[in-house]
Design an enzyme around this catalytic site. Sequence first.
Site, PDB file in Angstrom:
ATOM      1  N   THR A   1       0.828  -1.208   0.000  1.00  0.00           N
ATOM      2  CA  THR A   1       0.000   0.000   0.000  1.00  0.00           C
ATOM      3  C   THR A   1       0.864   1.259   0.000  1.00  0.00           C
ATOM      4  O   THR A   1       0.519   2.271  -0.619  1.00  0.00           O
ATOM      5  CB  THR A   1      -0.914   0.000   1.246  1.00  0.00           C
ATOM      6  OG1 THR A   1      -1.702  -1.188   1.224  1.00  0.00           O
ATOM      7  CG2 THR A   1      -1.821   1.211   1.268  1.00  0.00           C
TER       8      THR A   1
ATOM      9  N   HIS B   1       1.717   2.279  -3.489  1.00  0.00           N
ATOM     10  CA  HIS B   1       0.643   2.989  -4.188  1.00  0.00           C
ATOM     11  C   HIS B   1       0.629   4.459  -3.787  1.00  0.00           C
ATOM     12  O   HIS B   1       0.407   5.345  -4.607  1.00  0.00           O
ATOM     13  CB  HIS B   1      -0.729   2.371  -3.845  1.00  0.00           C
ATOM     14  CG  HIS B   1      -0.914   0.987  -4.371  1.00  0.00           C
ATOM     15  ND1 HIS B   1      -1.119   0.712  -5.690  1.00  0.00           N
ATOM     16  CD2 HIS B   1      -0.904  -0.221  -3.738  1.00  0.00           C
ATOM     17  CE1 HIS B   1      -1.249  -0.597  -5.870  1.00  0.00           C
ATOM     18  NE2 HIS B   1      -1.121  -1.193  -4.694  1.00  0.00           N
TER      19      HIS B   1
ATOM     20  N   GLU C   1       2.850  -0.089   9.260  1.00  0.00           N
ATOM     21  CA  GLU C   1       3.395  -1.272   9.937  1.00  0.00           C
ATOM     22  C   GLU C   1       4.441  -0.758  10.906  1.00  0.00           C
ATOM     23  O   GLU C   1       5.564  -0.461  10.515  1.00  0.00           O
ATOM     24  CB  GLU C   1       4.012  -2.236   8.928  1.00  0.00           C
ATOM     25  CG  GLU C   1       3.010  -2.759   7.912  1.00  0.00           C
ATOM     26  CD  GLU C   1       3.607  -3.786   6.954  1.00  0.00           C
ATOM     27  OE1 GLU C   1       4.809  -4.112   7.099  1.00  0.00           O
ATOM     28  OE2 GLU C   1       2.882  -4.267   6.070  1.00  0.00           O
TER      29      GLU C   1
ATOM     30  N   CYS D   1     -14.777   1.526  14.616  1.00  0.00           N
ATOM     31  CA  CYS D   1     -15.704   2.409  15.329  1.00  0.00           C
ATOM     32  C   CYS D   1     -16.308   1.804  16.600  1.00  0.00           C
ATOM     33  O   CYS D   1     -16.833   2.509  17.444  1.00  0.00           O
ATOM     34  CB  CYS D   1     -16.832   2.838  14.390  1.00  0.00           C
ATOM     35  SG  CYS D   1     -18.087   1.572  14.090  1.00  0.00           S
TER      36      CYS D   1
ATOM     37  N   LEU E   1      -6.706 -13.391  -0.715  1.00  0.00           N
ATOM     38  CA  LEU E   1      -6.198 -12.157  -0.122  1.00  0.00           C
ATOM     39  C   LEU E   1      -5.708 -11.188  -1.192  1.00  0.00           C
ATOM     40  O   LEU E   1      -5.928  -9.983  -1.115  1.00  0.00           O
ATOM     41  CB  LEU E   1      -5.050 -12.467   0.833  1.00  0.00           C
ATOM     42  CG  LEU E   1      -4.459 -11.242   1.510  1.00  0.00           C
ATOM     43  CD1 LEU E   1      -5.203 -10.947   2.802  1.00  0.00           C
ATOM     44  CD2 LEU E   1      -2.975 -11.406   1.786  1.00  0.00           C
TER      45      LEU E   1
ATOM     46  N   LEU F   1      -5.346  -8.861  -4.334  1.00  0.00           N
ATOM     47  CA  LEU F   1      -6.337  -8.103  -5.090  1.00  0.00           C
ATOM     48  C   LEU F   1      -6.023  -8.178  -6.578  1.00  0.00           C
ATOM     49  O   LEU F   1      -4.885  -7.928  -6.995  1.00  0.00           O
ATOM     50  CB  LEU F   1      -6.356  -6.647  -4.637  1.00  0.00           C
ATOM     51  CG  LEU F   1      -6.823  -6.460  -3.189  1.00  0.00           C
ATOM     52  CD1 LEU F   1      -6.688  -5.000  -2.782  1.00  0.00           C
ATOM     53  CD2 LEU F   1      -8.264  -6.940  -3.030  1.00  0.00           C
TER      54      LEU F   1
END
Lengths: 359, 359, 359, 359
Positions: C57, C60, C81, C110, C279, C281
């Site tokens: 991520t 990206h 991380e 939440c 897992l 994508l």
Amino acid sequence: MATLERTEEVYTIPNTMKAVLKAERKPGLTLVENHPTPRPGHGEVLVKVTAGSICGTDLHIYKWDDWAQKRLHPPFVVGHEITGRVVALGESVERVKVGDYVSLESHVICNSCHFCRTGRGHLCENTKIIGVDRDGGFADYIAIPAQNAWVNAENTPLRIAVIEENLGNAVHTVMAQDVSSKFVLVTGCGPVGLMAINVAKAAGARAVIATDISPYRLAMAREMGATRTINPLNESVRDIALEMTDHEGVDVLLEMSGAPSAINDGFAALREGGEVALLGLAPGLLNFDLNAHIIFKGAIVRGIVGRRLWETWYQVHGLLQAGVLSLESLVTHEFAMTDFEKAYHTFMSGESGKIMLVP
Amino acid sequence: MATLERTEEVYTIPNTMKAVLKAERKPGLTLVENHPTPRPGHGEVLVKVTAGSICGTDLHIYKWDDWAQKRLHPPFVVGHEITGRVVALGESVERVKVGDYVSLESHVICNSCHFCRTGRGHLCENTKIIGVDRDGGFADYIAIPAQNAWVNAENTPLRIAVIEENLGNAVHTVMAQDVSSKFVLVTGCGPVGLMAINVAKAAGARAVIATDISPYRLAMAREMGATRTINPLNESVRDIALEMTDHEGVDVLLEMSGAPSAINDGFAALREGGEVALLGLAPGLLNFDLNAHIIFKGAIVRGIVGRRLWETWYQVHGLLQAGVLSLESLVTHEFAMTDFEKAYHTFMSGESGKIMLVP
Amino acid sequence: MATLERTEEVYTIPNTMKAVLKAERKPGLTLVENHPTPRPGHGEVLVKVTAGSICGTDLHIYKWDDWAQKRLHPPFVVGHEITGRVVALGESVERVKVGDYVSLESHVICNSCHFCRTGRGHLCENTKIIGVDRDGGFADYIAIPAQNAWVNAENTPLRIAVIEENLGNAVHTVMAQDVSSKFVLVTGCGPVGLMAINVAKAAGARAVIATDISPYRLAMAREMGATRTINPLNESVRDIALEMTDHEGVDVLLEMSGAPSAINDGFAALREGGEVALLGLAPGLLNFDLNAHIIFKGAIVRGIVGRRLWETWYQVHGLLQAGVLSLESLVTHEFAMTDFEKAYHTFMSGESGKIMLVP
Amino acid sequence: MATLERTEEVYTIPNTMKAVLKAERKPGLTLVENHPTPRPGHGEVLVKVTAGSICGTDLHIYKWDDWAQKRLHPPFVVGHEITGRVVALGESVERVKVGDYVSLESHVICNSCHFCRTGRGHLCENTKIIGVDRDGGFADYIAIPAQNAWVNAENTPLRIAVIEENLGNAVHTVMAQDVSSKFVLVTGCGPVGLMAINVAKAAGARAVIATDISPYRLAMAREMGATRTINPLNESVRDIALEMTDHEGVDVLLEMSGAPSAINDGFAALREGGEVALLGLAPGLLNFDLNAHIIFKGAIVRGIVGRRLWETWYQVHGLLQAGVLSLESLVTHEFAMTDFEKAYHTFMSGESGKIMLVP
């Protein structure tokens, strides 16, 4: 000519019988009046057929499409949704008795592969299907392994017994996940979809939403107990599902159509963490959004094959005996087996429920 | 005196209120007319009580038995089955709004122990129970953590909302295993047993057999949908269960009585491979046959505590909204809270369903 | 400047700190030397970062691709991380103490949506991700909700603690089905795939087959314990899987790559009745064979999102304390945070395991 | 005298054989040198016995205790833990071939009862046990149904093959719940308990705590991989379990002793929400605290019978082929079958692991 006694009944088994055959490698079927009556082999029973019903697979056989051309080896007797009476036993048959009122499981399994030996006979790697890989039951008699004869309670209505194997598909699909108190979406209201609606309601679903493009089938869906029906040609499945579920989506999707648009609509209407049972076969490769439909949703998706052998049959039996299903109106037409052409064409019209053939 | 507005309503909260207290370390309870009205703390809401109902635990508190003497620290307001309207919010409350129609979860959990952090808040090691460890709701008002206020649909009947927490016990017990198409035995027809009968039927049980030694309760069991009721003083539970199940025994035992004889009867009527949910508390050590009852049977036995937080509440909500339960007749009596003595004694007589108290 | 004591330690927290920011809406990142040090809010803790590691991520975000442009709102501190020490507590923090050695869960949930309230916080509909939706931890300090601070045993090696969140993805994927005594196929040997190999072996898998197109990663896969590695550019995944499994196919597929060819290879190698955890994508819509891959196989397919909160963390902790994992060699490179450019480019080369950044 | 060929081997089957018989209704056993060699019936195979091992049940038969007097019908050949080579086939045998290296499942099941037909053959209501209800295998040859012959990989060590049926008990018990990353308590270190320790470790248990009152068995427990052993005569099982688990208790209890004190110790050491597998048979009714041990804990308790047929055998096979078990040292003694008296007495001494008998 063999004769068998049971209390006061005497079964007289003629040497030849009436049968509907896939006789040649081309479209259509043939009614034969003097087909040899089968004899039950080791571990088999002979069933005098009371009625059969037509399934989608029977149409593929009739039409001689690609699948049929690759899979089938005519000549053979067609028909795999069958009910009748056991009239003779082969050697070493114990559980089933002459006179038993039975419905037939269409998958003949080997009992010795890894799957059969671990309670997953529905995945047996040596399965033979009656009416497809071996002689079926659109005939006066059929011989099948005793384990394929499910003994019905005598109070089972004929119009239930004749569709019981197909009902097993619906029960297998619905019971693949818990539906009690859940929102359930059924995409596709063919006979198995219709039965799934009724079963899901009986199992305490909070609501069952049903989709189809046929007004005839949507009307039947409402009769089966659907809380809300949707024609996706007119309304958005996802919008309605979200509206009914406080914008969360349905808990469970039962995909019974195989139609690419219905599959996509169904997954789009599924909540995060939802569960999916896939029964309908797609026409080919799909343009499928694995990310949005399964991964990001943390969904659980299960492929459904046939019936769990024999757990599903026990579940079907339990639901029938509980009196919680209301399926008799599902058989909308009845024909003599000699009128099979008319019966098949009625089924192909799409404006019918299940169709019963009587020898 | 605080004032809160919601659409046209204005909530005026008095500084003192009526409350039923466990005031002293001795039997009985005390009605106090000018108890201080609680204020909602951080993350809490203030609920104006519409009704409460009496639970078995409330009797222990009233009688001041061994358990009560060890566990309780008077003075405190009693009552933990409560429904009402939210009339004020403490700081940092978001999910619940003023005006919401709520039923209360009685277990106040910590959200930070291992159990709370793994979806098993019903086993929270820091649980405080309202009406036991902290002030309850047999009063005009109660302040509780917002997460303990379950927001009901406005169409929920009062006589359902008031017993909803207790209904959660029944739903938790029934849903602990699959009951669709199964034979279910409910031993003990107190209120939770009665509700379990109704829930099991709604979830598609093949049959529900119910046992109790009180003819009054057996009559209620039939009203709740029991297929067969048994008074073990007159008939053999095991014999009848075997007869109804083709000599195999029931698939599922829901033990709701805690009575040693009922526990033994229930296990004796269980089939091999059966499943058991234990909710009723035994009076002490049992003479129990682990071999015959669990091991040789390959049984699965689950202890049931409270409600799964908050999964059970969602299930209860789903079943209520599905309209598949029929529980309103379960509340057989209604008293003004000031008549709590009469209410408690009616409940102790054993000839009642749930009893509702109205402030 | 605040000061905190713990036994002999004193934490002195400066007002500004070093941080790697996504500062602008364009490719790249910016090192800022005097970023304001965050203060822990209500329920939050302040963590002094010991190390971070780079995740896919993060690339990206660096590259500012389509996803990044739609999702991100610069400026914010990147990095999710993270491991470090708690140095200050906000109000109402109880479970975590100053001085605790923690790894961070990156999903801030939440606690009040349907998912959070039913033990499925990984599907929380209000999730905020640190380093994506709020400030991350490639910095000297980070403030996060206390519940996101997982307290490590003091004997946890730094090179494990820094990748523990990512290890949680692997554990979640592996534990989504039972792997003991089973054939497991891992498609894709990026860091999570590599960890999954190690975890599956530790859980008693019969064999782990691993695929990747990078010889570097396949070598790491063998180091992690893969029984057999396959480069699909050179060998047929399906053929080898069938050969190793007596022509039945693997029991479990862990799809970690997202590559369409790997997904298809993986499903093609799956046995009937097999289980799949997805897992990785996919890059977009897939041409997917729902019939052959899921339906006819009676397969169960699960989408995997993040980590189960907090069950996966307990599992990770248990496996680490059991000493059954051997993952330290997975961190192949270490850089000073000021050298983040070099670190990111090394990670992009594909010839690395995990890469650690030290403030 | 029959002769069978397989590649270069020729099996010559004598008309009589050596066999250990329960010859009379009194204590003891008898070695017979010229017992008739059995012939394989329909669906059966004839196995030339390579080795057998002694089980607790064999001691009951030897001692002629109450259970034995009620259950047994001498004369019959004893012994049910058997490995050997298939040397002849009856009619209609397909899966098993002459020359196959097999271990025997001791439960001969009917394949036609409700349990057998729903994947739960271990609960078959018509089970016959070899060496108990029909001739066993402490002999040169044994004839058994082909389905009871589990075909081993040729690389399976004899000392594993001979205890494989018993290992199945351990695997069934351990696999009845997930143990990966969990604290596991094994109460009772007889052979099945010892194997369970090894299996739980192989499946990734966080720690395995083992209890027994025999120092000899505790030493073997450590050899099998127990993290901590406890002699309850000297130390408190509960105290140590709580200390090791941060005062929460163990996640999983595997009860292998049947000893009332061990059962109580085990449940007392179990955490809330824990899972229990009960294999050991209690000596009679127990004084059992259903409230504290099961209900308040929200525990799940499973009775374990035999092996799941045939799922457990596949699991055993998978674990053996994975190379994750280390059980060879479990066979501590080997005797010629003619020395069976010495072998039985060694086993009765309690100072042995498994004992192998060679014809």
